[in-house]
Design an enzyme around this catalytic site. Structure first.
Site, PDB file in Angstrom:
ATOM      1  N   ASP A   1      -6.645   4.004  -4.981  1.00  0.00           N
ATOM      2  CA  ASP A   1      -7.359   3.907  -3.696  1.00  0.00           C
ATOM      3  C   ASP A   1      -8.060   5.259  -3.523  1.00  0.00           C
ATOM      4  OD1 ASP A   1      -7.680   2.102  -1.207  1.00  0.00           O
ATOM      5  OD2 ASP A   1      -7.087   3.997  -0.308  1.00  0.00           O
TER       6      ASP A   1
ATOM      7  N   LYS B   1       0.867  -1.195   0.000  1.00  0.00           N
ATOM      8  CA  LYS B   1       0.000   0.000   0.000  1.00  0.00           C
ATOM      9  C   LYS B   1       0.888   1.224   0.000  1.00  0.00           C
ATOM     10  CE  LYS B   1      -4.491   0.762   0.043  1.00  0.00           C
ATOM     11  NZ  LYS B   1      -5.537  -0.136  -0.489  1.00  0.00           N
TER      12      LYS B   1
END
Ligand code: NAD
Length: 417
Positions: free
Chosen positions: A146, A106
């Site tokens: 995201d 991430k």
């Protein structure tokens, strides 16, 4: 009021709970609770007025036992080192649960993108891609969109990488536009897996989807598409929200019309002929299904006590604090965990990466069919583990399956150095 809970601590608590049902040593558990590598970097970017600005950015590579690291890039003022670590860990176990051959990763930039022009956002994204170049690649680490990032940012990221490496490598990121090597069905994939999870859960619990009432917190990519697809299945979307507030109509909203309104005005509030609610009121509505689709920690212990939905399906990552999770478990509210419900995003990202490697374009029908099979299989395995092993919650069952798969891969890989 939502309490401040460190998402990385929430993630570690979830792993501890599942580890109690697995045969693993303290050392193995600790290894599974930490990222393998964490980059913190400062991006220096020139603004439109000629001034220089600096931004903090992170990338966490959580676990590579099952394949290259994989996970989105978030642009948000609340991005922090621990949030990125937590999100990368959730990605690792999500990929394992749906059996996609990736590890977890991430990234994020501490930024409110609304305060920057498109030119500035392009410079910022290209600066981040340049910093990440040694760490990423189709076989190393594959970013994706995201919160507050999408096709545009992924296209810039891919182009920067390809220019610097002097290669054609569309598989370095997923979530690209179709022209840049994206996949059919990727934009809808997360909402679609939320819908598929809801459909399977309703079937398992023997509840009718037709006419079921649904509230959605966070009307963005995941939430709005889940609402639209659930409406297609016969559900009644009675309330939705975004950061501007919530709207409510007990007779049902038109999910797509609300999306159009949000595109035109920037928010769901003021949608005609609806009652305004606070986000807190939405979360405690007496509905069949509640879908938190915004950010972490949306539902704390206090809200969980007041929550009146029968089923909660986590479209967002980490929307429940561990204390809220305990309250809902005690109250027998079914919670379908994020690592299953929103796994459609990474699953279709995997399909995009496969298509990029094959240099072959799948039809939307094929993408959706393959996604449906993945979610159905994962749901079936989850229920088997939950029932056969008599596990306390569906979340624990999900982690028991996922951790075991990561452990098995690590064991087969052996130890090096
Ligand atoms: P998005 O930016 O498209 O949408 C987020 C929405 O949440 C926005 O409408 C925003 O206004 C709203 N929001 C923010 N704070 C809120 C609050 N306090 N109350 C109500 N609404 C609020 O982001 P997204 O891509 O839909 O992501 C949402 C969640 O889903 C995140 O947790 C993300 O990690 C997760 N997720 C997204 C994907 C994907 O493919 N997009 C995949 C897996 C998981």
């Amino acid at each position: 009021m939502t309490e401040t809970v460190n998402p990385f601590e929430s993630f570690r608590t979830q792993l501890d709970e599942a580890a109690g049902f697995l045969d693993l040593s303290d050392g193995e558990l600790e290894r599974l609770k930490q990222p393998e590598r964490m980059l913190e970097t400062t991006l220096s970017v020139e603004r439109d007025d000629g001034s220089l600005t600096t931004l903090t950015a992170f990338r966490s590579q959580f676990n590579g036992d099952r394949g290259p690291y994989k996970g989105g890039i978030r642009y948000h003022p609340n991005v922090s080192r621990d949030e990125v670590k937590a999100l990368s860990g959730w990605m690792a176990y999500k990929c394992a649960l749906v059996d996609v051959p990736f590890g977890g990763g991430k990234g994020g930039i501490v930024i409110d993108p609304h305060n920057y022009s498109e030119t500035e956002l392009e410079s910022i994204t290209r600066a981040f891609a340049t910093e990440l170049r040694p760490l990423v690649g189709p076989d190393r680490d594959i970013p994706a969109p995201d919160v507050n990032t999408g096709q545009r940012e992924m296209n810039w990221f891919k182009d920067t990488y390809e220019q610097l490496e002097d290669v054609t490598a569309p598989g370095v990121v997923t979530g690209k536009s179709l022209d840049a090597g994206g996949s059919e069905g990727r934009v809808e994939a997360t909402g679609r897996s939320v819908m598929l999870t809801a459909r399977e859960a309703f079937d398992y619990l023997d509840i009718e989807m037709d006419g079921a009432s649904v509230a959605v917190q966070g009307y963005g990519n995941a939430g709005a598409i889940a609402a639209s697809l659930l409406e297609d299945c016969g559900a009644n979307i009675v309330s939705v929200s975004d950061s501007s507030g919530a709207i409510y109509d007990p007779n049902g909203l038109d999910a797509d019309a609300v999306s159009d309104h949000k595109t035109e005005t920037g928010c769901v509030a003021d949608y005609p002929s609806t009652k305004e609610l606070t986000n807190e009121e939405l979360l405690t509505l007496d509905v069949d299904l509640l879908i938190p689709a915004a950010l972490e920690n949306a539902i704390d212990e206090e809200t969980a006590e007041e929550l009146a939905a029968d089923i909660v399906i986590e479209a967002a990552n980490g929307p429940l604090t561990p204390a809220a999770d305990d309250v809902l478990a005690d109250r027998d509210v079914y919670v379908l965990p994020d690592i299953l419900a929103n796994a459609g995003g990474v699953t279709v990202s995997y399909f995009e990466w496969v298509q990029n490697r094959q240099r072959f374009h799948w039809t939307e029908e094929r993408v959706n069919d393959e996604l449906e099979a993945v979610i159905e299989n994962a749901f079936g395995a989850l229920i088997d583990a939950y029932e056969d092993r008599d596990l306390p919650t569906l979340r624990t069952a999900a982690y028991v399956i996922a951790i075991q798969r990561v452990l098995d891969a690590a064991e087969k890989n052996g130890r090096f150095p």
